[in-house]
Write a protein that holds these residues in place. Structure first.
Motif, PDB file in Angstrom:
ATOM      1  N   GLY A   2       6.066 -35.100 -22.443  1.00  0.00           N
ATOM      2  CA  GLY A   2       5.171 -35.663 -21.422  1.00  0.00           C
ATOM      3  C   GLY A   2       5.047 -34.909 -20.114  1.00  0.00           C
ATOM      4  O   GLY A   2       4.030 -35.008 -19.440  1.00  0.00           O
ATOM      5  N   ASP A   6      10.102 -35.474 -14.991  1.00  0.00           N
ATOM      6  CA  ASP A   6       9.531 -36.270 -16.077  1.00  0.00           C
ATOM      7  C   ASP A   6       8.157 -36.796 -15.684  1.00  0.00           C
ATOM      8  O   ASP A   6       7.782 -36.773 -14.512  1.00  0.00           O
ATOM      9  N   ASP A   7       7.427 -37.253 -16.695  1.00  0.00           N
ATOM     10  CA  ASP A   7       6.071 -37.725 -16.451  1.00  0.00           C
ATOM     11  C   ASP A   7       6.048 -39.068 -15.737  1.00  0.00           C
ATOM     12  O   ASP A   7       5.325 -39.248 -14.775  1.00  0.00           O
TER      13      ASP A   7
HETATM   14 MG    MG Z   1       8.007 -38.889 -22.180  1.00  0.00          MG
END
Ligand code: MG
Ligand code: IMP
Length: 186
Positions: free
Chosen positions: A46, A107-108
């Motif tokens: 992501g 992270d997303d």
């Molecule tokens: Mg993810």
């Protein structure tokens, strides 16, 4: 091919321009506050678009030159749906040692906090000097783990979002903006 709305019909919640502007601000903040020899660990899949833009924005911060290294880790927590499932599995680990390093985990989206709690604990168990967190998105009120990001791009309402790396069933990652998954899909 699955029966999904064409990517062209997805409406932006956050536009590409808004993301680019915010990226410059976040890069400046990271370069100013964090050590210049950061080890960046991008959580796949992501965060790959976010990470790619953020490291290039870091390069443009001339007042605080930094020389980061970059690695990737693939963790699995979601199946092919839009709700949180059980535990975390390491699909692909980082290849660099983190002992003694200042790590920035990217992270997303921070939702329950399960993924990032796992990633941060793992990095700290490996004797990193510090483990900080930058996320593109945060959905407040969904937290199940006591964890916060040191840097957040956008706080968003509780909708399932896609694009700019975020997926629904591994689709829509290519959208250059963040959109809301149309009703009736998830
Ligand atoms: Mg993810
Ligand atoms: P957490 O472990 O519950 O915080 O969930 C984080 C992970 O869930 C993210 O890295 C995403 O892969 C996924 N996720 C959570 N919300 C969304 C969303 O709205 N769209 C796409 N993926 C999401």
């Amino acid at each position: 091919m699955k029966h999904l709305p064409p990517a062209r019909t997805v409406k932006p919640l956050i536009t590409a321009d808004e993301i680019a502007q915010r990226m410059r601000f976040m890069a400046e903040d990271i370069a100013r506050r964090f050590p210049d020899d950061l080890m960046i660990v991008s959580l796949l899949r992501g965060s790959f678009v976010f990470a790619a833009d953020l490291i290039r924005a870091l390069h443009e911060v001339h007042d605080y030159p930094i020389l980061p290294q970059v690695d990737f880790m693939t963790l699995a927590s979601y199946g092919s749906g839009t709700s949180s499932s059980g535990s975390i599995e390491i699909i692909r680990d980082i290849s660099e040692p983190v002992e003694g390093r200042d790590v920035l985990i990217i992270d997303d989206i921070l939702e329950s906090g399960r993924t990032l709690t796992y990633a941060r604990d793992l990095i700290l168990q490996r004797h990193a000097r510090s483990a900080r967190i930058a996320v593109l998105l945060e959905k407040p009120g969904k937290r199940k783990f006591n964890i916060n990001a040191d840097m957040v791009g956008f706080v968003i309402p509780d909708h399932f979002v896609i694009g700019y790396g975020l997926d629904y069933d591994n689709y829509y990652r290519e959208l250059p903006f963040i959109g809301i998954l149309p009703d009736g899909i998830a």
